[in-house]
Design a protein around this motif. Structure first.
Motif, PDB file in Angstrom:
ATOM      1  N   SER A   1      32.778 107.276 -30.785  1.00  0.00           N
ATOM      2  CA  SER A   1      31.791 106.683 -29.889  1.00  0.00           C
ATOM      3  C   SER A   1      32.503 105.979 -28.733  1.00  0.00           C
ATOM      4  O   SER A   1      33.723 105.866 -28.716  1.00  0.00           O
ATOM      5  N   ARG A   2      31.741 105.462 -27.795  1.00  0.00           N
ATOM      6  CA  ARG A   2      32.316 104.801 -26.612  1.00  0.00           C
ATOM      7  C   ARG A   2      33.226 103.627 -26.958  1.00  0.00           C
ATOM      8  O   ARG A   2      34.174 103.342 -26.262  1.00  0.00           O
ATOM      9  N   ASP A   3      32.924 102.944 -28.060  1.00  0.00           N
ATOM     10  CA  ASP A   3      33.740 101.777 -28.407  1.00  0.00           C
ATOM     11  C   ASP A   3      34.939 102.125 -29.289  1.00  0.00           C
ATOM     12  O   ASP A   3      35.659 101.256 -29.730  1.00  0.00           O
ATOM     13  N   GLY A   4      35.150 103.426 -29.541  1.00  0.00           N
ATOM     14  CA  GLY A   4      36.313 103.844 -30.310  1.00  0.00           C
ATOM     15  C   GLY A   4      36.062 103.992 -31.795  1.00  0.00           C
ATOM     16  O   GLY A   4      36.944 104.381 -32.533  1.00  0.00           O
ATOM     17  N   GLY A   5      34.856 103.705 -32.253  1.00  0.00           N
ATOM     18  CA  GLY A   5      34.537 103.862 -33.672  1.00  0.00           C
ATOM     19  C   GLY A   5      34.353 105.323 -34.034  1.00  0.00           C
ATOM     20  O   GLY A   5      34.051 106.150 -33.187  1.00  0.00           O
ATOM     21  N   LEU A   6      34.539 105.643 -35.291  1.00  0.00           N
ATOM     22  CA  LEU A   6      34.417 107.021 -35.757  1.00  0.00           C
ATOM     23  C   LEU A   6      33.039 107.204 -36.416  1.00  0.00           C
ATOM     24  O   LEU A   6      32.802 106.667 -37.492  1.00  0.00           O
ATOM     25  N   PRO A   7      32.117 107.943 -35.776  1.00  0.00           N
ATOM     26  CA  PRO A   7      30.775 108.089 -36.326  1.00  0.00           C
ATOM     27  C   PRO A   7      30.710 108.822 -37.661  1.00  0.00           C
ATOM     28  O   PRO A   7      29.911 108.464 -38.513  1.00  0.00           O
ATOM     29  N   ALA A   8      31.524 109.863 -37.845  1.00  0.00           N
ATOM     30  CA  ALA A   8      31.428 110.624 -39.090  1.00  0.00           C
ATOM     31  C   ALA A   8      32.676 111.453 -39.319  1.00  0.00           C
ATOM     32  O   ALA A   8      33.383 111.827 -38.388  1.00  0.00           O
TER      33      ALA A   8
ATOM     34  N   ARG B   1      39.029 105.827 -21.821  1.00  0.00           N
ATOM     35  CA  ARG B   1      38.133 104.779 -22.315  1.00  0.00           C
ATOM     36  C   ARG B   1      38.899 103.466 -22.365  1.00  0.00           C
ATOM     37  O   ARG B   1      40.114 103.444 -22.448  1.00  0.00           O
ATOM     38  N   ARG B   2      38.176 102.429 -22.396  1.00  0.00           N
ATOM     39  CA  ARG B   2      38.806 101.103 -22.494  1.00  0.00           C
ATOM     40  C   ARG B   2      38.900 100.704 -23.957  1.00  0.00           C
ATOM     41  O   ARG B   2      38.311  99.722 -24.386  1.00  0.00           O
ATOM     42  N   VAL B   3      39.661 101.488 -24.685  1.00  0.00           N
ATOM     43  CA  VAL B   3      39.849 101.239 -26.109  1.00  0.00           C
ATOM     44  C   VAL B   3      41.160 100.482 -26.284  1.00  0.00           C
ATOM     45  O   VAL B   3      42.210 100.947 -25.829  1.00  0.00           O
ATOM     46  N   PRO B   4      41.114  99.316 -26.898  1.00  0.00           N
ATOM     47  CA  PRO B   4      42.355  98.555 -27.098  1.00  0.00           C
ATOM     48  C   PRO B   4      43.374  99.365 -27.914  1.00  0.00           C
ATOM     49  O   PRO B   4      43.009 100.094 -28.837  1.00  0.00           O
ATOM     50  N   ALA B   5      44.635  99.216 -27.550  1.00  0.00           N
ATOM     51  CA  ALA B   5      45.712  99.936 -28.245  1.00  0.00           C
ATOM     52  C   ALA B   5      45.709  99.629 -29.739  1.00  0.00           C
ATOM     53  O   ALA B   5      45.979 100.505 -30.563  1.00  0.00           O
ATOM     54  N   GLU B   6      45.392  98.393 -30.088  1.00  0.00           N
ATOM     55  CA  GLU B   6      45.356  98.003 -31.497  1.00  0.00           C
ATOM     56  C   GLU B   6      44.288  98.794 -32.261  1.00  0.00           C
ATOM     57  O   GLU B   6      44.526  99.243 -33.381  1.00  0.00           O
ATOM     58  N   LEU B   7      43.124  98.999 -31.641  1.00  0.00           N
ATOM     59  CA  LEU B   7      42.074  99.775 -32.281  1.00  0.00           C
ATOM     60  C   LEU B   7      42.493 101.235 -32.432  1.00  0.00           C
ATOM     61  O   LEU B   7      42.290 101.842 -33.482  1.00  0.00           O
TER      62      LEU B   7
END
Length: 192
Positions: A87-94, A52-58
């Motif tokens: 999710s696709r943007d690197g967030g944690l849904p639950a 995924r294109r998740v920034p290293a900082e995230l």
């Protein structure tokens, strides 16, 4: 939540040796009772960022947040940590943190415990609803907020409460995620 029949109710005097909890297959399990939990957590974060294109900082922020959550949970009796894949943007849904909370100053009667929590909630600025519900594992105190759900289930035999702490920062606790978390809490069973 449903009403319990006498056949469904757990035997109050017998302390269980363990519990069973049904969690969907997509949720990644980390056993916080094992010394290698940090490695498992790191594996989870790396798997979610891979491809995924998740920034290293995230990725680093997710790792630090989850590590801090697990460490704080372990300090308060957490035994397991479940994470829904990101999710696709690197967030944690639950997530779900399962803890054993000894009685200590906590009332053994769920209704008294709910009253105590309601008093604390009045002092807190974020709105939460406190209630006592009947689960197949026994009576439980349910505390639901906009993005969190805590279910405190009294362990038969007076060992304390098993607390299921759900967090859904992206979707909140209304709708399908709230129903899923309630279903997971309703699956709790004692092993004798």
């Amino acid at each position: 939540m449903k009403e319990l029949s006498e056949a469904d109710a757990p035997s109050p005097g017998i302390t269980p040796t363990d519990y069973r909890l049904l969690v969907p297959r997509e949720w990644f399990r980390i056993d916080l009772m094992q010394d290698r939990w940090r490695g498992r957590l790191k594996t989870f974060v790396e798997q979610q960022a891979e491809g995924r294109r998740v920034p290293a900082e995230l990725t680093q922020n997710v790792w630090a947040t989850l590590r801090n959550t697990a460490e704080a949970g372990r300090a308060r009796g957490a035994m397991e940590f479940f994470l829904l894949t990101t999710s696709r943007d690197g967030g944690l849904p639950a997530s779900l943190l399962v803890s054993l909370v000894p009685l200590g100053d906590t009332p053994a009667d769920p209704q008294e415990f709910a009253t105590l929590l309601e008093m604390r909630e009045r002092e807190d600025s974020s709105p939460r609803h406190v209630s006592v519900v009947a689960l197949p594992a026994g009576n439980a105190v349910r505390v639901v907020g906009p993005t969190t759900l805590n279910v405190h289930v009294l362990v038969p035999g007076g060992a304390g409460y098993v607390t299921l702490s759900f967090s859904a920062p992206l979707t909140g606790m209304s709708g399908p995620m709230g129903r899923l978390c309630d279903a997971i809490a309703g699956s709790l069973r004692w092993v004798r």
